[in-house]
Every structure is written in structure tokens, then in C-alpha cells.
Design a protein around this motif. Structure first.
Motif, PDB file in Angstrom:
ATOM      1  N   GLY A 137       0.764  -1.359   0.249  1.00  0.00           N
ATOM      2  CA  GLY A 137      -0.352  -0.024   0.044  1.00  0.00           C
ATOM      3  C   GLY A 137       0.860   1.495  -0.110  1.00  0.00           C
ATOM      4  N   GLN A 138       1.974   0.851   0.035  1.00  0.00           N
ATOM      5  CA  GLN A 138       2.952   2.035  -0.200  1.00  0.00           C
ATOM      6  C   GLN A 138       3.797   2.261  -1.380  1.00  0.00           C
ATOM      7  N   LEU A 139       4.421   3.428  -1.754  1.00  0.00           N
ATOM      8  CA  LEU A 139       5.514   3.599  -3.242  1.00  0.00           C
ATOM      9  C   LEU A 139       6.794   3.083  -2.855  1.00  0.00           C
ATOM     10  N   ALA A 140       7.120   2.448  -3.597  1.00  0.00           N
ATOM     11  CA  ALA A 140       9.027   2.644  -3.370  1.00  0.00           C
ATOM     12  C   ALA A 140       9.110   3.581  -3.964  1.00  0.00           C
ATOM     13  N   PRO A 281       8.642   8.106   4.941  1.00  0.00           N
ATOM     14  CA  PRO A 281       8.687   9.435   4.984  1.00  0.00           C
ATOM     15  C   PRO A 281       8.344   9.345   3.324  1.00  0.00           C
ATOM     16  N   GLY A 282       6.952  10.638   2.881  1.00  0.00           N
ATOM     17  CA  GLY A 282       6.708  11.278   1.512  1.00  0.00           C
ATOM     18  C   GLY A 282       5.948  10.445   1.356  1.00  0.00           C
ATOM     19  N   ASN A 283       5.336   9.215   1.950  1.00  0.00           N
ATOM     20  CA  ASN A 283       4.554   8.587   1.117  1.00  0.00           C
ATOM     21  C   ASN A 283       3.586   8.669   1.751  1.00  0.00           C
ATOM     22  N   GLU A 284       1.876   8.912   1.386  1.00  0.00           N
ATOM     23  CA  GLU A 284       0.700   8.200   1.335  1.00  0.00           C
ATOM     24  C   GLU A 284       0.082   7.056   1.670  1.00  0.00           C
ATOM     25  N   HIS A 285       0.478   6.641   2.536  1.00  0.00           N
ATOM     26  CA  HIS A 285       0.077   4.894   2.878  1.00  0.00           C
ATOM     27  C   HIS A 285      -1.315   5.105   2.710  1.00  0.00           C
ATOM     28  N   VAL A 286      -1.854   3.672   1.629  1.00  0.00           N
ATOM     29  CA  VAL A 286      -3.190   2.809   1.869  1.00  0.00           C
ATOM     30  C   VAL A 286      -3.434   1.704   2.260  1.00  0.00           C
ATOM     31  N   TRP A 287      -2.033   1.389   3.125  1.00  0.00           N
ATOM     32  CA  TRP A 287      -2.650   0.075   3.702  1.00  0.00           C
ATOM     33  C   TRP A 287      -3.019  -1.042   2.728  1.00  0.00           C
ATOM     34  N   HIS A 288      -3.086  -1.602   1.779  1.00  0.00           N
ATOM     35  CA  HIS A 288      -3.270  -2.773   1.445  1.00  0.00           C
ATOM     36  C   HIS A 288      -3.266  -3.374   2.242  1.00  0.00           C
ATOM     37  N   LEU A 289      -2.019  -4.007   2.739  1.00  0.00           N
ATOM     38  CA  LEU A 289      -2.091  -5.188   4.187  1.00  0.00           C
ATOM     39  C   LEU A 289      -1.024  -4.279   5.305  1.00  0.00           C
ATOM     40  N   TYR A 290      -1.866  -5.093   6.660  1.00  0.00           N
ATOM     41  CA  TYR A 290      -1.039  -4.433   8.020  1.00  0.00           C
ATOM     42  C   TYR A 290       0.201  -5.479   8.235  1.00  0.00           C
ATOM     43  N   THR A 291       1.523  -5.502   8.082  1.00  0.00           N
ATOM     44  CA  THR A 291       1.897  -6.237   7.875  1.00  0.00           C
ATOM     45  C   THR A 291       3.552  -5.789   9.200  1.00  0.00           C
ATOM     46  N   VAL A 292       3.368  -6.604   9.649  1.00  0.00           N
ATOM     47  CA  VAL A 292       4.618  -6.630  11.226  1.00  0.00           C
ATOM     48  C   VAL A 292       5.467  -8.263  11.411  1.00  0.00           C
ATOM     49  N   GLN A 293       6.598  -7.122  12.166  1.00  0.00           N
ATOM     50  CA  GLN A 293       7.137  -8.712  11.814  1.00  0.00           C
ATOM     51  C   GLN A 293       7.423  -9.292  13.504  1.00  0.00           C
ATOM     52  N   VAL A 294       7.607 -10.350  13.287  1.00  0.00           N
ATOM     53  CA  VAL A 294       7.293 -11.096  14.751  1.00  0.00           C
ATOM     54  C   VAL A 294       8.601 -12.429  15.059  1.00  0.00           C
ATOM     55  N   PRO A 295       8.566 -12.792  16.075  1.00  0.00           N
ATOM     56  CA  PRO A 295       9.983 -14.211  15.954  1.00  0.00           C
ATOM     57  C   PRO A 295       8.712 -15.124  16.340  1.00  0.00           C
ATOM     58  N   ALA A 296       9.329 -16.487  15.804  1.00  0.00           N
ATOM     59  CA  ALA A 296       7.977 -17.916  16.084  1.00  0.00           C
ATOM     60  C   ALA A 296       6.715 -17.651  15.100  1.00  0.00           C
ATOM     61  N   ARG A 297       7.159 -16.959  13.820  1.00  0.00           N
ATOM     62  CA  ARG A 297       5.964 -15.639  12.778  1.00  0.00           C
ATOM     63  C   ARG A 297       4.984 -17.471  12.586  1.00  0.00           C
ATOM     64  N   ASP A 298       5.216 -18.376  12.830  1.00  0.00           N
ATOM     65  CA  ASP A 298       4.693 -19.885  11.728  1.00  0.00           C
ATOM     66  C   ASP A 298       3.546 -20.158  13.557  1.00  0.00           C
ATOM     67  N   ALA A 299       4.277 -20.244  14.448  1.00  0.00           N
ATOM     68  CA  ALA A 299       3.864 -20.761  16.172  1.00  0.00           C
ATOM     69  C   ALA A 299       2.365 -19.391  16.204  1.00  0.00           C
ATOM     70  N   VAL A 300       3.120 -17.848  15.726  1.00  0.00           N
ATOM     71  CA  VAL A 300       1.966 -17.044  16.055  1.00  0.00           C
ATOM     72  C   VAL A 300       1.083 -16.957  15.266  1.00  0.00           C
ATOM     73  N   LEU A 301       1.497 -17.144  13.611  1.00  0.00           N
ATOM     74  CA  LEU A 301       0.034 -17.544  12.623  1.00  0.00           C
ATOM     75  C   LEU A 301      -1.028 -18.428  13.128  1.00  0.00           C
ATOM     76  N   ALA A 302      -0.540 -19.875  14.009  1.00  0.00           N
ATOM     77  CA  ALA A 302      -1.358 -21.030  14.551  1.00  0.00           C
ATOM     78  C   ALA A 302      -1.695 -20.298  15.663  1.00  0.00           C
ATOM     79  N   ALA A 303      -1.232 -19.640  16.462  1.00  0.00           N
ATOM     80  CA  ALA A 303      -2.456 -19.427  17.574  1.00  0.00           C
ATOM     81  C   ALA A 303      -3.194 -18.184  17.562  1.00  0.00           C
ATOM     82  N   LEU A 304      -3.436 -17.426  16.330  1.00  0.00           N
ATOM     83  CA  LEU A 304      -3.780 -16.262  16.107  1.00  0.00           C
ATOM     84  C   LEU A 304      -4.646 -17.107  15.116  1.00  0.00           C
TER      85      LEU A 304
END
Ligand code: PLP
Length: 372
Positions: A137-140, A281-304
Motif C-alpha cells: 500500500g505504499q510507493l517505492a 517519509p513522503g508517502n501517503e500509505h493506503v494500507w493494502h496490508l498491515y504487516t508486522v514482523q514477529v519472532p516464531a512467526r508460524d507459531a504466532v500465525l497458528a495461535a491467531l
């Protein structure tokens, strides 16, 4: 038992536009003009105005849009095209379908956007184009690429599939001299059809004409085949849906921005383990996705998932690790992102209550790791 929270809620969006869509469908059905026609022309006109470009050429899907944009700027068999590895496979597929070779480069670890210095360093005599992907959702930073490519003859083709309505330093994708962008209206995008659809965006009359010619069997009139084209056009029924949604898109993007801001706030006290999205900075973001970075991602995904929360991964496998595009090279930022990225539910109809449930569930899933 509270209900499931999906990653995107297409049913809620449909409810808003259902009547308008039905009326528009009836109109198309009455005329039996199913491909092209007045609904398509009106949508192209309206989207060009919305997107701040002179031309919007409707095509069959976003992958075709990238391919036709590449062909329009002169990319052909044997050419090299620079592509970031952290993107949807379609970006590289479009290159390969022309017989050109995708040359991969890494992304920035925080924005997950193309690493511009890496892209510039990858330029070789065979390089014909670079595809910055406007991810999540944000421009390169296209202006940095433009600066670095000045005088080389290497063209920029923007992959704008995920950023309908986004701007960077007041510029929109495909705008400006020689610029061209491809977008997708796949149902889950910020502006989504009820099937496959896409468009090419440009200010350039000649590029627009070439894309339209290529997409309609190589000719602009029936039985004229001046180029070896393809069949890639926008359907009238899809244009009806897109017009109805486009009228609401500015408001929907505001709702997305507000939801992203609320996640930032809700997750502020878990930033010791969660890396929140970085807005350039300089971007107007439209948040197609709200992506975070987490440890043990697959376990967190399964818990969610176990708590009824539909999170996603964009993307689990960087392109250089896929079967189709495997290379020996390694791209450490993209590999880090692929292992840690997690997309939380985000769409215009998400409620604050739902966001609070997502944040609470994420907090629980992460608590084990915080105590380590
Ligand atoms: C969705 C998407 C595409 C392809 O669009 P389709 O309409 O599915 O062909 C290309 N690039 C990116 C970054 C996308 O997200």
C-alpha cells in the motif's frame, strides 16, 4: 463465542454496493455488450482521474498489465528486467512470459520495498527495465531510481497492484514523462472486481495506445492486427463493480488508514517483540496490508488462527527460493522478512472491537517469547 475475523471482508464491501451493482448488471445484460463498451470506457476515464494520469487502459488482470506495460516500453526476449524478490510471483511471471529474464534484487528490511542501490548495482548491458513494486500500500522511492537511471535508457515499470490511491511526494504511479504503471483489480486488492481485472496507467499517449493495441489482438479496429497481440481486455460487468467501488475508495482508504493507526496504538506496548510497519517519509500509505514482523512467526500465525483470526503471510517464500525462479543467490533482507512477516486483518469494514481482539490475541501469542 465471538465470530471469526477475516483478513479481508469482501462480503461487507459487497453489501455497500449491492444495489448499484445489480442495477449496472441489468443495464449490461440488456445491451449484451460484455467486453468493452460504455461501462468500461467510463471506468477507465474515472480511474485515470482518480489515479492522476491521462490514461487508464483496462486489461484482463494485473499480471497481463505488467506484461503489456513491459512490452510497451520495449522489453523483449533476451532482455533483463530487475525485480525485487519480495513480491507476488506475478511480477516475475510477466517478465518471463515475454521471454525476458528477471534479475532479482533484495528489499529493504523495514519497508520491504525494493533496495534501490542494489537495483542500480544490478544494471548490466542487457538490462532494459526495473520494476519497483509498491508493496503493501505504499510507493517505492521511484524518484531515487529515476535519478540513478538517468541517461542509461533503462525504463521503470511500476507494479502498482497494491496501492490504489497511494501517493509519494504527491506523485501517483504511472504519472510523469515516460512513466508507466500496472495495477490489479483482483478481488482482494484495495479496489477489487468480482473476478480478474487490471489496468495500465500512464500519461504517455503513445504508450497507452501501444498497450491498448497489444491487449486487443494487436489492433485498435476489428481485423486490424498491426502487432502480435494478446487478448487482454476488461469486461463490462467488472467495470460496473469497479465503478461502484471506486466511488467509495477514497472513504475506504481513509478507513484503512485509521485502522492502521489504531493497530499502531494497540501494539505500542509490544514493540519489544513486534516490529511495526515502516512508512517511508513522503508517502501517503493506503494500507493494502498491515504487516508486522514477529519472532516464531508460524507459531504466532497458528495461535491467531486457533482464536479465529485470519492473519496472512506476504510472502512466505521470496521468489529466488521458489521452484519457478530458483537461483543460487541469497538475499538476506528478503529472507528475514519472509521468515518473520505477518499480515493482520485489515479492511475498510474492520471495527475497533475486532482490532482490539486481534491485538489481544497477538499479545497472548507473543507472551511466551517476551519472557525468554
Ligand atoms: C496481485 C498482484 C499482481 C497480479 O495481479 P493479478 O490481477 O492477480 O494478475 C502483481 N503484482 C503484485 C505485487 C500483486 O499484489
Amino acid at each position: 463465542m465471538s465470530s471469526r475475523i477475516p483478513l479481508v471482508d469482501l462480503a461487507a464491501a459487497h453489501e455497500e454496493i449491492a444495489e448499484e451493482v445489480r442495477a449496472g448488471f441489468d443495464e449490461v445484460l440488456a445491451t449484451t455488450g460484455f467486453v468493452g463498451g460504455p461501462q468500461v470506457a467510463a471506468f477507465e476515464h474515472e480511474y485515470a482521474a482518480f489515479g492522476g494520469v491521462r490514461h487508464c487502459v483496462g486489461v484482463a488482470n494485473g499480471t497481463d498489465a505488467v506484461e503489456l506495460a513491459l512490452r510497451a516500453v520495449g522489453v523483449g526476449a533476451g532482455d533483463e528486467v530487475i525485480v525485487p524478490v519480495n513480491t507476488f510471483a506475478a511480477t516475475a511471471e510477466a517478465v518471463a512470459r515475454i521471454g525476458a529474464r528477471p534479475v532479482f534484487v533484495d528489499c529493504d528490511r523495514h519497508t520491504c520495498l525494493i533496495d534501490v542501490p542494489a537495483a542500480l548495482a544490478a544494471i548490466r548491458p542487457a538490462t532494459r527495465a526495473v520494476i519497483p513494486v509498491h508493496l503493501y500500500g505504499q510507493l517505492a522511492p521511484v524518484e531515487e531510481l529515476q535519478e540513478g537511471l538517468a541517461g542509461t535508457g533503462v525504463r521503470i515499470v511500476e507494479d502498482a497492484a497494491q496501492c490504489q490511491g497511494a501517493t509519494r511526494k504527491d506523485r501517483t504511479p504511472g504519472s510523469g514523462p515516460g512513466a508507466i504503471a500496472a495495477t490489479s483489480f483482483y478481488p482482494g486488492k484495495n479496489l477489487g472486481a468480482y473476478g480478474d481485472a487490471g489496468a495500465v496507467l500512464t500519461d504517455d499517449d503513445e504508450l497507452a495506445r501501444t498497450v491498448r493495441t497489444l491487449g486487443s489482438h494487436g489492433g485498435l479496429t476489428k481485423y486490424a492486427h498491426d502487432l502480435v497481440g494478446v487478448n487482454s481486455r476488461l469486461d463490462a460487468l467488472q467495470a460496473v463493480v469497479l465503478r461502484a467501488k471506486l466511488r467509495r475508495l477514497p472513504r475506504w482508504n481513509v478507513a484503512r488508514r485509521s485502522a492502521a493507526g489504531y493497530y499502531d496504538k494497540l501494539l505500542a506496548d509490544v514493540t519489544d517483540v513486534v516490529t511495526l510497519p515502516t512508512v517511508l517519509p513522503g508517502n501517503e500509505h493506503v494500507w493494502h496490508l498491515y504487516t508486522v514482523q514477529v519472532p516464531a512467526r508460524d507459531a504466532v500465525l497458528a495461535a491467531l488462527e486457533a482464536e479465529g483470526i485470519g492473519a496472512g503471510i506476504h510472502y512466505p517464500v521470496p521468489l529466488h527460493r521458489t521452484g519457478a525462479f530458483a537461483t543460487e543467490a541469497s538475499f538476506s533482507n528478503a529472507e528475514h522478512v519472509a521468515a518473520h512477516t505477518l499480515s493482520l486483518p485489515l479492511h475498510p469494514h474492520l471495527t475497533r472491537d475486532q482490532q482490539e481482539r486481534v491485538a489481544a490475541a497477538l499479545g497472548r501469542a507473543l507472551s511466551a517469547h517476551r519472557s525468554l
